[in-house]
Write an enzyme that holds these catalytic residues in place. Structure first.
Site, PDB file in Angstrom:
ATOM      1  N   CYS A  77      -4.984 -45.938 -33.615  1.00  0.00           N
ATOM      2  CA  CYS A  77      -5.731 -44.679 -33.563  1.00  0.00           C
ATOM      3  C   CYS A  77      -6.760 -44.720 -34.695  1.00  0.00           C
ATOM      4  O   CYS A  77      -6.396 -44.746 -35.872  1.00  0.00           O
ATOM      5  CB  CYS A  77      -4.767 -43.517 -33.763  1.00  0.00           C
ATOM      6  SG  CYS A  77      -5.596 -41.933 -33.818  1.00  0.00           S
ATOM      7  N   CYS A 228     -12.545 -39.802 -30.100  1.00  0.00           N
ATOM      8  CA  CYS A 228     -11.511 -40.841 -30.192  1.00  0.00           C
ATOM      9  C   CYS A 228     -12.123 -41.996 -30.991  1.00  0.00           C
ATOM     10  O   CYS A 228     -13.134 -42.582 -30.580  1.00  0.00           O
ATOM     11  CB  CYS A 228     -11.110 -41.294 -28.791  1.00  0.00           C
ATOM     12  SG  CYS A 228     -10.012 -42.723 -28.789  1.00  0.00           S
TER      13      CYS A 228
END
Ligand SMILES: N[C@@H](CCC[C@H](N)C(=O)O)C(=O)O
Length: 328
Positions: A77, A228
């Site tokens: 992430c 993201c």
């Protein structure tokens, strides 16, 4: 039990940090998943795109584990890694860090602000993998760079890559971003389907100008998020592969929650890494009481709001102005 959480965000992609270095929580794998589902639920007083568990590492400064809002674990992430980098920086006093993630030990650094005095971190996004079976993606091809997947769309060209979580990237017009194509495709590839058995993050990318792009991502395990980090990094790389941008030159990546900067590095043929540079902003610290067998019944015992989001709002507004101009 009582659990302390820090709510943070990178470009509006928000997370709950749970510090397992300073606290001995000893969660089982089932408990981590259940906590992610319960605490990330947006209908509660917490809510987030995911949980970042910060843990001790045998060989790095810390270890990050990422759980999506649906309880699935992700290998990486990007926005979360910046938040963890800040957390570890403040815990250890180290400006240069190595953070262990599921598939790689990644470099992270406190760096000069991307906008005003916003706390900013630079993190390494790596390894980059183009082999379809590693995503996994089953479309009868070894790799996919700017090509059609007829099962998904007769119009759009896709590039598939893992960084190392899986991404499907397509360059689109503002009209295509405003259509429901992204949602349709994303729901298909993240449901029961033969092409992407583990699901995939789907990004629609629009070229704004030289070295400036806009990226919107439907995240596997979450849905549409403000941004993201791995998707913005993968999208920057794709624009370099397609000769729209250049390696080693900073690319501004606008998103619905703000802006980051990406720099693509090429080390050898097919060997790339990306630097992802952007904010790591804290929203609040809270202490919650949870029965790990029924985590959905958690109670917030105390919550302390932090002020720094006020400063971040300026970057958010600047980004909104740029994005609105393109899409109005
Ligand atoms: N928001 C993250 C990516 C989180 C994981 C992703 N949903 C996956 O399942 O791969 C980022 O900033 O990179």
């Amino acid at each position: 039990m009582n659990i302390d959480v820090t709510k943070c965000h990178g470009s509006g992609n928000d997370f709950l940090i749970i510090d397992e270095i300073s606290n001995s929580y000893n969660f089982s794998e089932t408990e981590r998943k259940a906590l992610a589902i319960a605490l990330c639920d947006r209908s509660t007083q917490l809510g987030a795109d995911g949980i970042l568990f910060v843990m001790s590492s045998e060989h790095s400064d810390a270890k990050m584990r990422v759980f999506n809002a649906d309880g699935s674990e992700a290998s990486m992430c990007g926005n979360g890694l910046r938040c963890v980098a800040r957390y570890v920086n403040e815990l250890t006093g180290k400006d240069n860090m190595i953070i262990e993630t599921m598939k790689a030990n990644l470099y992270a650094k406190k760096t000069e602000s991307i906008y005003d005095n916003i706390p900013t971190y630079r993190v390494e996004i790596s390894p980059v993998i183009f082999m379809a079976d590693k995503l996994p993606m089953y479309i009868g091809k070894e790799t996919l760079v700017n090509e059609k997947i007829e099962e998904l769309s007769s119009e759009l060209n896709f590039t598939a890559l893992a960084v190392p979580n899986p991404h499907l990237i397509t360059l689109v017009s503002p009209e295509q971003i405003q259509s429901n194509e992204q949602e349709r495709i994303s729901e298909y590839v993240n449901g029961e389907n033969p092409l992407f058995p583990d699901g995939v993050n789907v990004s629609f990318v629009h070229i704004l100008e030289d070295r400036a792009i806009y990226v919107r991502t439907y995240e596997r395990g979450v849905g549409f998020t403000n941004a993201c980090g791995t998707a913005m990094s993968a999208s920057s790389l794709v624009t370099c592969l397609l000769d729209i941008n250049e390696i080693e030159k900073p690319i501004d990546v606008f998103n619905n929650g703000g802006k980051v900067r990406c720099i693509v590095h090429q080390h050898a043929e097919q060997h790339y890494t990306i630097d992802l540079i952007g904010n790591a902003t804290y929203l609040y610290n809270a202490s919650i009481n949870v029965n790990v067998d029924r985590p959905q019944e958690f109670i917030i015992k105390s919550k302390h709001d932090l002020e720094e989001q006020e400063l971040y709002k300026k970057l958010e507004e600047h980004s909104k102005e740029v994005v609105t101009k393109v899409f109005s």
